[in-house]
Design a protein around this motif. Structure first.
Motif, PDB file in Angstrom:
ATOM      1  N   ARG A  51       0.764  -1.391  -0.015  1.00 40.71           N
ATOM      2  CA  ARG A  51       0.134   0.089  -0.176  1.00 40.71           C
ATOM      3  C   ARG A  51       1.005   1.247   0.082  1.00 40.71           C
ATOM      4  O   ARG A  51       0.710   2.085  -0.837  1.00 40.71           O
ATOM      5  N   SER A  87      -4.378  -1.013  -3.510  1.00 43.48           N
ATOM      6  CA  SER A  87      -5.569  -0.989  -2.443  1.00 43.48           C
ATOM      7  C   SER A  87      -5.663  -2.516  -2.102  1.00 43.48           C
ATOM      8  O   SER A  87      -5.269  -3.530  -2.707  1.00 43.48           O
ATOM      9  N   LEU A  99      -9.616   4.857  -5.544  1.00 42.18           N
ATOM     10  CA  LEU A  99      -9.475   3.554  -5.369  1.00 42.18           C
ATOM     11  C   LEU A  99      -8.795   3.064  -6.575  1.00 42.18           C
ATOM     12  O   LEU A  99      -9.480   2.994  -7.696  1.00 42.18           O
ATOM     13  N   HIS A 140     -16.684   0.764  -0.797  1.00 40.32           N
ATOM     14  CA  HIS A 140     -15.620   1.905  -0.910  1.00 40.32           C
ATOM     15  C   HIS A 140     -16.312   3.327  -0.780  1.00 40.32           C
ATOM     16  O   HIS A 140     -17.131   3.609  -2.000  1.00 40.32           O
TER      17      HIS A 140
END
Length: 266
Positions: free
Chosen positions: A46, A52, A75, A100
């Motif tokens: 990350r 992600s 994202l 998300h």
């Protein structure tokens, strides 16, 4: 379960994960499902590669359907992505899914409002803050003003100072608060810009709340939730304070969301 990947590594936002420390909520978290070595590797992916969590899952053959809040684009994922059409139209995949978004509007959880209010219970206040809480309680139409700076100001997302002046004017005309309570992560900036923010005209009716830093920062939210009204910046912090407010006919006015008030900028 919660994706708590953001609370590990070199760039932990704000004060990190605080649900358990402040509210006593032990939610199931992704970090609990992996051994330390694997989780550290995921944190590095990350931090260093910008990957992600759903992309990491897909890379090892565990593909997820991402349900993304409309207009939220931050994202990195090359698999299937579904987008919400509104607060009442949220696609629910039949397969494993990753949701998300910021989900700040209470429309997303209106059916569970009572349960959420019961779960989010603040700890008791200490002596000085209890005194301030009593002042808030005894003040007619007590109104919190939350000016968020920090990262929001760096990104250019903070509301302009004149927006606060407009909303304070609305409060004066429609609610006539006995006292206002100023909360901010940059009180010196607020003092320097008091005229533009509309604070100068409040004079002795304005209480500046200071001293709640780091692990005590949540106390600002707690005290804000005790006020009847809130004039807020673009901030999930103050939005949650408004949601947790128990006062009847509470009014929350922010730079992007208005509830229980018909506010028309002049």
């Amino acid at each position: 379960m919660l994706d708590d990947l953001a609370f590990f590594g070199s760039k932990v936002p704000h004060n990190g994960y605080e649900l358990e420390r402040i509210f006593g909520i032990h939610a199931p978290r992704m970090s609990e499902r992996f051994d330390r070595e694997t989780w550290d590797m995921m944190v590095r992916a990350r931090d260093e590669e910008g990957k992600s969590l759903p992309q990491m899952m897909k890379d090892v053959g565990l593909s997820l359907t991402v349900v993304r809040e409309r207009m939220v684009k931050n994202l990195n994922y090359d698999g299937e992505v579904l987008e919400t059409k509104s607060e009442s139209e949220i696609p629910i995949p039949s397969r494993d899914a990753y949701f998300h978004g910021y989900w700040l509007s209470d429309g997303f959880f209106r059916f569970y409002e009572r349960e959420l209010r019961e779960v989010f219970e603040f700890p008791p206040l200490e002596s000085e803050d209890r005194e301030l809480a009593e002042i808030i309680k005894l003040s007619r139409q007590s109104t919190a003003i939350h000016v968020r700076r920090g990262d929001m100001a760096q990104f250019g997302w903070s509301a302009p100072a004149e927006k606060f002046a407009e909303r304070i004017k609305w409060m004066e005309e429609h609610r006539a608060p006995q006292r206002y309570f100023l909360f901010s992560d940059d009180i010196p900036w607020c003092r320097e810009n008091a005229d533009a923010l509309g604070l100068s005209g409040l004079k002795d009716r304005l209480v500046i709340v200071e001293g709640h830093k780091k692990e005590k920062a949540y106390i600002d939210m707690q005290l804000m939730s005790m006020c009847v009204n809130r004039v807020s910046d673009r901030s999930s912090f103050s939005l949650l304070a408004g949601f947790l407010c128990r006062a009847p006919n509470a009014c929350n006015i922010s730079s992007w969301k208005i509830s229980n008030a018909e506010f028309v900028p002049q």
